[in-house]
Design a protein around this motif. Structure first.
Motif, PDB file in Angstrom:
ATOM      1  N   LEU A  20       0.837  -1.204   0.000  1.00 42.11           N
ATOM      2  CA  LEU A  20       0.000   0.000   0.000  1.00 42.11           C
ATOM      3  C   LEU A  20       0.871   1.253   0.000  1.00 42.11           C
ATOM      4  O   LEU A  20       0.648   2.181  -0.787  1.00 42.11           O
ATOM      5  CB  LEU A  20      -0.914  -0.013   1.225  1.00 42.11           C
ATOM      6  CG  LEU A  20      -1.630   1.296   1.583  1.00 42.11           C
ATOM      7  CD1 LEU A  20      -2.600   1.685   0.477  1.00 42.11           C
ATOM      8  CD2 LEU A  20      -2.360   1.169   2.909  1.00 42.11           C
ATOM      9  N   GLY A  21       1.859   1.279   0.880  1.00 39.71           N
ATOM     10  CA  GLY A  21       2.731   2.449   0.962  1.00 39.71           C
ATOM     11  C   GLY A  21       3.489   2.703  -0.320  1.00 39.71           C
ATOM     12  O   GLY A  21       3.610   3.853  -0.767  1.00 39.71           O
ATOM     13  N   MET A  22       3.999   1.624  -0.941  1.00 42.09           N
ATOM     14  CA  MET A  22       4.772   1.775  -2.166  1.00 42.09           C
ATOM     15  C   MET A  22       3.883   2.098  -3.366  1.00 42.09           C
ATOM     16  O   MET A  22       4.163   3.011  -4.147  1.00 42.09           O
ATOM     17  CB  MET A  22       5.580   0.501  -2.436  1.00 42.09           C
ATOM     18  CG  MET A  22       6.686   0.244  -1.419  1.00 42.09           C
ATOM     19  SD  MET A  22       7.782  -1.129  -1.880  1.00 42.09           S
ATOM     20  CE  MET A  22       6.649  -2.518  -1.801  1.00 42.09           C
ATOM     21  N   GLY A  23       2.809   1.325  -3.539  1.00 42.97           N
ATOM     22  CA  GLY A  23       1.984   1.437  -4.733  1.00 42.97           C
ATOM     23  C   GLY A  23       1.119   2.678  -4.797  1.00 42.97           C
ATOM     24  O   GLY A  23       0.904   3.245  -5.867  1.00 42.97           O
ATOM     25  N   LEU A  24       0.617   3.121  -3.636  1.00 44.38           N
ATOM     26  CA  LEU A  24      -0.323   4.232  -3.634  1.00 44.38           C
ATOM     27  C   LEU A  24       0.359   5.589  -3.407  1.00 44.38           C
ATOM     28  O   LEU A  24      -0.134   6.618  -3.874  1.00 44.38           O
ATOM     29  CB  LEU A  24      -1.387   4.016  -2.551  1.00 44.38           C
ATOM     30  CG  LEU A  24      -2.615   4.935  -2.581  1.00 44.38           C
ATOM     31  CD1 LEU A  24      -3.345   4.823  -3.907  1.00 44.38           C
ATOM     32  CD2 LEU A  24      -3.553   4.599  -1.426  1.00 44.38           C
ATOM     33  N   HIS A  90       0.627  -3.956  -6.887  1.00 47.07           N
ATOM     34  CA  HIS A  90      -0.053  -3.885  -8.185  1.00 47.07           C
ATOM     35  C   HIS A  90      -1.492  -3.398  -8.015  1.00 47.07           C
ATOM     36  O   HIS A  90      -1.979  -2.588  -8.820  1.00 47.07           O
ATOM     37  CB  HIS A  90      -0.046  -5.260  -8.841  1.00 47.07           C
ATOM     38  CG  HIS A  90      -0.784  -5.299 -10.146  1.00 47.07           C
ATOM     39  ND1 HIS A  90      -0.284  -4.729 -11.301  1.00 47.07           N
ATOM     40  CD2 HIS A  90      -1.994  -5.825 -10.483  1.00 47.07           C
ATOM     41  CE1 HIS A  90      -1.146  -4.910 -12.288  1.00 47.07           C
ATOM     42  NE2 HIS A  90      -2.189  -5.559 -11.814  1.00 47.07           N
ATOM     43  N   PHE A  91      -2.161  -3.857  -6.969  1.00 41.55           N
ATOM     44  CA  PHE A  91      -3.551  -3.479  -6.722  1.00 41.55           C
ATOM     45  C   PHE A  91      -3.664  -1.990  -6.400  1.00 41.55           C
ATOM     46  O   PHE A  91      -4.487  -1.273  -6.976  1.00 41.55           O
ATOM     47  CB  PHE A  91      -4.123  -4.309  -5.575  1.00 41.55           C
ATOM     48  CG  PHE A  91      -5.509  -3.900  -5.160  1.00 41.55           C
ATOM     49  CD1 PHE A  91      -6.611  -4.305  -5.902  1.00 41.55           C
ATOM     50  CD2 PHE A  91      -5.712  -3.106  -4.038  1.00 41.55           C
ATOM     51  CE1 PHE A  91      -7.904  -3.924  -5.527  1.00 41.55           C
ATOM     52  CE2 PHE A  91      -6.986  -2.725  -3.657  1.00 41.55           C
ATOM     53  CZ  PHE A  91      -8.085  -3.131  -4.408  1.00 41.55           C
ATOM     54  N   PHE A  92      -2.821  -1.498  -5.474  1.00 40.58           N
ATOM     55  CA  PHE A  92      -2.931  -0.110  -5.029  1.00 40.58           C
ATOM     56  C   PHE A  92      -2.368   0.878  -6.038  1.00 40.58           C
ATOM     57  O   PHE A  92      -2.717   2.060  -6.009  1.00 40.58           O
ATOM     58  CB  PHE A  92      -2.241   0.067  -3.673  1.00 40.58           C
ATOM     59  CG  PHE A  92      -3.016  -0.528  -2.535  1.00 40.58           C
ATOM     60  CD1 PHE A  92      -4.221   0.021  -2.135  1.00 40.58           C
ATOM     61  CD2 PHE A  92      -2.546  -1.652  -1.868  1.00 40.58           C
ATOM     62  CE1 PHE A  92      -4.953  -0.524  -1.083  1.00 40.58           C
ATOM     63  CE2 PHE A  92      -3.260  -2.208  -0.818  1.00 40.58           C
ATOM     64  CZ  PHE A  92      -4.467  -1.648  -0.427  1.00 40.58           C
ATOM     65  N   GLU A  93      -1.481   0.398  -6.918  1.00 43.46           N
ATOM     66  CA  GLU A  93      -0.920   1.263  -7.954  1.00 43.46           C
ATOM     67  C   GLU A  93      -2.010   1.851  -8.838  1.00 43.46           C
ATOM     68  O   GLU A  93      -1.876   2.949  -9.379  1.00 43.46           O
ATOM     69  CB  GLU A  93       0.047   0.455  -8.828  1.00 43.46           C
ATOM     70  CG  GLU A  93       1.383   1.113  -9.004  1.00 43.46           C
ATOM     71  CD  GLU A  93       2.356   0.232  -9.768  1.00 43.46           C
ATOM     72  OE1 GLU A  93       3.494   0.670  -9.939  1.00 43.46           O
ATOM     73  OE2 GLU A  93       1.977  -0.867 -10.201  1.00 43.46           O
ATOM     74  N   GLN A  94      -3.105   1.109  -8.987  1.00 45.43           N
ATOM     75  CA  GLN A  94      -4.191   1.548  -9.861  1.00 45.43           C
ATOM     76  C   GLN A  94      -4.972   2.704  -9.258  1.00 45.43           C
ATOM     77  O   GLN A  94      -5.735   3.375  -9.948  1.00 45.43           O
ATOM     78  CB  GLN A  94      -5.163   0.377 -10.130  1.00 45.43           C
ATOM     79  CG  GLN A  94      -4.495  -0.953 -10.460  1.00 45.43           C
ATOM     80  CD  GLN A  94      -3.553  -0.863 -11.629  1.00 45.43           C
ATOM     81  OE1 GLN A  94      -3.879  -0.244 -12.635  1.00 45.43           O
ATOM     82  NE2 GLN A  94      -2.382  -1.474 -11.509  1.00 45.43           N
ATOM     83  N   ALA A 108       2.882   9.708   4.310  1.00 47.51           N
ATOM     84  CA  ALA A 108       1.945   8.596   4.387  1.00 47.51           C
ATOM     85  C   ALA A 108       2.568   7.308   3.845  1.00 47.51           C
ATOM     86  O   ALA A 108       2.469   6.243   4.475  1.00 47.51           O
ATOM     87  CB  ALA A 108       0.665   8.928   3.605  1.00 47.51           C
ATOM     88  N   GLY A 109       3.210   7.415   2.696  1.00 42.81           N
ATOM     89  CA  GLY A 109       3.832   6.232   2.099  1.00 42.81           C
ATOM     90  C   GLY A 109       4.913   5.649   2.978  1.00 42.81           C
ATOM     91  O   GLY A 109       5.014   4.426   3.128  1.00 42.81           O
ATOM     92  N   SER A 110       5.722   6.502   3.590  1.00 43.86           N
ATOM     93  CA  SER A 110       6.812   6.038   4.445  1.00 43.86           C
ATOM     94  C   SER A 110       6.291   5.394   5.723  1.00 43.86           C
ATOM     95  O   SER A 110       6.851   4.408   6.207  1.00 43.86           O
ATOM     96  CB  SER A 110       7.740   7.210   4.790  1.00 43.86           C
ATOM     97  OG  SER A 110       8.264   7.797   3.619  1.00 43.86           O
ATOM     98  N   VAL A 111       5.220   5.958   6.281  1.00 48.76           N
ATOM     99  CA  VAL A 111       4.616   5.375   7.487  1.00 48.76           C
ATOM    100  C   VAL A 111       4.068   3.983   7.193  1.00 48.76           C
ATOM    101  O   VAL A 111       4.307   3.025   7.942  1.00 48.76           O
ATOM    102  CB  VAL A 111       3.501   6.292   8.034  1.00 48.76           C
ATOM    103  CG1 VAL A 111       2.673   5.568   9.090  1.00 48.76           C
ATOM    104  CG2 VAL A 111       4.098   7.565   8.629  1.00 48.76           C
ATOM    105  N   THR A 115       5.664   0.519   8.643  1.00 48.75           N
ATOM    106  CA  THR A 115       4.778  -0.332   9.442  1.00 48.75           C
ATOM    107  C   THR A 115       4.752  -1.751   8.884  1.00 48.75           C
ATOM    108  O   THR A 115       4.857  -2.729   9.636  1.00 48.75           O
ATOM    109  CB  THR A 115       3.351   0.247   9.461  1.00 48.75           C
ATOM    110  OG1 THR A 115       3.377   1.568  10.016  1.00 48.75           O
ATOM    111  CG2 THR A 115       2.416  -0.634  10.292  1.00 48.75           C
ATOM    112  N   GLY A 116       4.622  -1.859   7.563  1.00 56.34           N
ATOM    113  CA  GLY A 116       4.604  -3.180   6.933  1.00 56.34           C
ATOM    114  C   GLY A 116       5.903  -3.934   7.141  1.00 56.34           C
ATOM    115  O   GLY A 116       5.901  -5.123   7.505  1.00 56.34           O
ATOM    116  N   ILE A 117       7.029  -3.258   6.943  1.00 59.56           N
ATOM    117  CA  ILE A 117       8.340  -3.895   7.125  1.00 59.56           C
ATOM    118  C   ILE A 117       8.530  -4.300   8.584  1.00 59.56           C
ATOM    119  O   ILE A 117       9.035  -5.386   8.881  1.00 59.56           O
ATOM    120  CB  ILE A 117       9.474  -2.943   6.691  1.00 59.56           C
ATOM    121  CG1 ILE A 117       9.413  -2.702   5.181  1.00 59.56           C
ATOM    122  CG2 ILE A 117      10.839  -3.524   7.065  1.00 59.56           C
ATOM    123  CD1 ILE A 117      10.406  -1.662   4.685  1.00 59.56           C
ATOM    124  N   GLY A 118       8.104  -3.432   9.507  1.00 60.03           N
ATOM    125  CA  GLY A 118       8.228  -3.739  10.935  1.00 60.03           C
ATOM    126  C   GLY A 118       7.450  -4.974  11.321  1.00 60.03           C
ATOM    127  O   GLY A 118       7.940  -5.827  12.084  1.00 60.03           O
TER     128      GLY A 118
END
Length: 202
Positions: A20-24, A90-94, A108-111, A115-118
């Motif tokens: 989500l953070g990367m794609g959106l 791929h889903f959120f990129e759209q 927002a993307g970094s948070v 969070t996901g990596i953590g």
């Protein structure tokens, strides 16, 4: 079985949140999410190899390195996390819309990314690429993974900026600082201790 279900759920959540953070937020603004991307850019620049293939080669090589140190279960769960992240990305990129606030997207993307990596790293699972090295260092030295992840990624970003272009590097540094702070915050949380690594900050 309960342990497996809980871990699967957390790995799936971590991968989805990272995607989500990367794609959106990050990738639509051309902000690299980590050092593996920087290495892939350098490989593409030096050897003219497709950047997607270069990124895959970096992730696979790091994964093999991680298997030798952290074991086969680490590899299986990491592949699962990477797969879920790719699907989520791929889903959120759209869903990206133009003319958004760049500062908001970075934060927002970094948070979400951190969070996901953590969440993944609390399970002993890497997000791929440089995350494997950071997880090995944090496991061996019993420190939080955010610090080694930040240092390694920053070094790669600086080399990439010197060799190729300084554009976006400043944004990448800001993103890495925020996301690695989030990694450490998530790793220090005490919820679901039964299913998570017992990180201790020195």
């Amino acid at each position: 079985m309960k342990h497996f279900i809980a871990k699967f759920g957390l790995v799936a959540a971590g991968g989805a949140i990272q995607g989500l953070g990367m794609g959106l937020f990050l990738f639509p603004n051309y902000i690299p999410s980590g050092g593996a991307g920087g290495i892939a850019v350098l490989i593409n620049y030096w050897f003219n190899i497709n950047i997607g293939l270069a990124l895959w080669l970096v992730n696979v090589s790091m994964l093999f390195f991680g298997v030798k140190v952290l074991g086969k279960r680490f590899a299986v769960w990491t592949v699962m996390g990477i797969t879920i992240t790719s699907i989520s990305l791929h889903f959120f990129e759209q869903g990206f819309t133009p003319d958004r606030n760049l500062f908001f997207d970075i934060v927002a993307g970094s948070v979400f990314l951190g969070t996901g990596i953590g969440i993944l790293m609390r399970q002993g699972v890497s997000n791929g690429g440089i995350g494997v090295v950071a997880l090995i260092i944090s496991t061996k030295r019993n420190i939080l993974p955010g610090r080694p992840l930040f240092v390694i990624n920053i070094c790669i970003f600086l080399v990439t900026g010197i060799i190729i272009d300084w554009k976006i590097i400043l944004l990448a540094l800001i993103s890495q600082w925020i996301s690695t702070k989030m990694v450490d915050q998530v790793c220090q949380m005490t919820f679901l201790q039964t299913y998570t690594l017992n990180w201790r900050k020195k």
